[in-house]
Design a protein around this motif. Structure first.
Motif, PDB file in Angstrom:
ATOM      1  N   TYR A  91      22.119  68.906 -46.287  1.00 26.67           N
ATOM      2  CA  TYR A  91      23.574  68.835 -46.208  1.00 26.67           C
ATOM      3  C   TYR A  91      24.073  69.628 -45.010  1.00 26.67           C
ATOM      4  CZ  TYR A  91      23.368  73.390 -48.555  1.00 26.67           C
ATOM      5  OH  TYR A  91      23.100  74.693 -48.875  1.00 26.67           O
ATOM      6  N   GLU A  92      25.294  69.322 -44.614  1.00 23.45           N
ATOM      7  CA  GLU A  92      25.898  69.925 -43.430  1.00 23.45           C
ATOM      8  C   GLU A  92      26.502  71.290 -43.753  1.00 23.45           C
ATOM      9  OE1 GLU A  92      25.992  68.576 -40.274  1.00 23.45           O
ATOM     10  OE2 GLU A  92      24.716  66.971 -41.072  1.00 23.45           O
ATOM     11  N   LEU A  93      26.273  72.215 -42.855  1.00 23.83           N
ATOM     12  CA  LEU A  93      26.934  73.514 -42.868  1.00 23.83           C
ATOM     13  C   LEU A  93      27.912  73.541 -41.703  1.00 23.83           C
ATOM     14  CD1 LEU A  93      23.796  75.782 -43.338  1.00 23.83           C
ATOM     15  CD2 LEU A  93      25.515  75.264 -45.064  1.00 23.83           C
ATOM     16  N   GLU A  94      28.664  74.608 -41.615  1.00 23.05           N
ATOM     17  CA  GLU A  94      29.606  74.718 -40.501  1.00 23.05           C
ATOM     18  C   GLU A  94      28.871  74.638 -39.162  1.00 23.05           C
ATOM     19  OE1 GLU A  94      33.244  77.600 -38.987  1.00 23.05           O
ATOM     20  OE2 GLU A  94      32.137  78.111 -40.796  1.00 23.05           O
ATOM     21  N   TYR A  95      27.704  75.269 -39.100  1.00 17.72           N
ATOM     22  CA  TYR A  95      26.883  75.242 -37.890  1.00 17.72           C
ATOM     23  C   TYR A  95      25.464  74.847 -38.274  1.00 17.72           C
ATOM     24  CZ  TYR A  95      30.761  78.002 -36.102  1.00 17.72           C
ATOM     25  OH  TYR A  95      32.009  78.430 -35.749  1.00 17.72           O
ATOM     26  N   GLY A  96      25.187  73.554 -38.335  1.00 17.16           N
ATOM     27  CA  GLY A  96      23.835  73.092 -38.632  1.00 17.16           C
ATOM     28  C   GLY A  96      23.719  72.471 -39.999  1.00 17.16           C
ATOM     29  N   THR A  97      22.498  72.518 -40.547  1.00 12.42           N
ATOM     30  CA  THR A  97      22.215  71.915 -41.843  1.00 12.42           C
ATOM     31  C   THR A  97      21.394  72.878 -42.689  1.00 12.42           C
ATOM     32  OG1 THR A  97      20.179  70.868 -41.050  1.00 12.42           O
ATOM     33  CG2 THR A  97      22.202  69.566 -40.899  1.00 12.42           C
ATOM     34  N   ASP A  98      21.320  72.573 -43.974  1.00 14.79           N
ATOM     35  CA  ASP A  98      20.465  73.306 -44.904  1.00 14.79           C
ATOM     36  C   ASP A  98      19.949  72.300 -45.917  1.00 14.79           C
ATOM     37  OD1 ASP A  98      19.082  75.409 -46.016  1.00 14.79           O
ATOM     38  OD2 ASP A  98      20.846  76.628 -46.435  1.00 14.79           O
ATOM     39  N   SER A  99      19.011  72.720 -46.752  1.00 14.57           N
ATOM     40  CA  SER A  99      18.440  71.827 -47.755  1.00 14.57           C
ATOM     41  C   SER A  99      18.310  72.550 -49.084  1.00 14.57           C
ATOM     42  CB  SER A  99      17.053  71.332 -47.321  1.00 14.57           C
ATOM     43  OG  SER A  99      17.143  70.581 -46.144  1.00 14.57           O
ATOM     44  N   LEU A 100      18.321  71.757 -50.153  1.00 17.01           N
ATOM     45  CA  LEU A 100      18.100  72.253 -51.511  1.00 17.01           C
ATOM     46  C   LEU A 100      17.093  71.347 -52.199  1.00 17.01           C
ATOM     47  CD1 LEU A 100      21.781  72.961 -52.656  1.00 17.01           C
ATOM     48  CD2 LEU A 100      20.028  74.669 -52.103  1.00 17.01           C
ATOM     49  N   GLU A 101      16.399  71.904 -53.195  1.00 16.57           N
ATOM     50  CA  GLU A 101      15.398  71.136 -53.940  1.00 16.57           C
ATOM     51  C   GLU A 101      15.504  71.411 -55.431  1.00 16.57           C
ATOM     52  OE1 GLU A 101      11.900  70.905 -50.548  1.00 16.57           O
ATOM     53  OE2 GLU A 101      11.669  72.361 -52.174  1.00 16.57           O
TER      54      GLU A 101
END
Length: 172
Positions: free
Chosen positions: A94-104
């Motif tokens: 998913y999108e963050l303010e600056y870049g992306t992150d992931s969850l599992e």
């Protein structure tokens, strides 16, 4: 009890211009922590948000989700950052303010059709909660709502969770 009085403001953290709402002062207050869990429990019951499982979002969501699961007689399931869960997982980026992150989440964590309540300490932009909803859709669970200790209303996180019942205890 006034929960806001137990939440400390830290200016310019983690960067200049940010006012960080620090819950460590709430967590280390036994009466405040008990009150927070009891109030979350009551608000969930009042809203008829009684799940089969509670999903806690890493990491501060775990602090509130586990005792809430106990109080509501529900199972607890962690949603984690990549590489932390040992069995087969579903993942979402998913999108963050600056870049992306992931969850599992573990693929076998929740039976299809089970009712799930998402719990985290804070609703800000809504990206993490929305990503968690997407994970639950992947495993065919039914998200019945979200519960947060704090909601930063100016950041519009609710708009990323349309038609989703949302509980909060403190608004800024």
């Amino acid at each position: 009890m006034e929960l806001q009085s137990l939440i400390r403001d830290i200016p310019d953290f983690p960067q200049p211009g940010i006012l960080f709402r620090d819950i460590t002062t709430l967590l280390n207050n036994p009466q405040g922590l008990r009150y927070t869990i009891d109030l979350l429990t009551q608000k969930c019951r009042d809203a008829n948000l009684v799940p089969d499982y509670i999903v806690g979002i890493e990491s501060r969501g775990f602090i509130f989700a586990t005792p809430l699961a106990y109080q509501l007689n529900a199972g607890f399931v962690p949603v984690r950052k990549p590489g932390k869960l040992p069995a087969s997982v579903h993942s979402v980026t998913y999108e963050l303010e600056y870049g992306t992150d992931s969850l599992e989440i573990h693929q076998d964590a929740i039976a299809p059709g089970a009712k799930v309540l998402i719990v985290d300490d804070l609703l800000a932009t809504g990206g993490t909660a929305k990503a968690t909803c997407e994970l639950l859709t992947q495993i065919k669970a039914k998200t019945i709502g979200c519960a947060f200790v704090i909601e930063l209303t100016a950041l519009g996180g609710r708009q990323k969770l349309p038609n989703m019942p949302i509980i909060n205890l403190v608004e800024y």
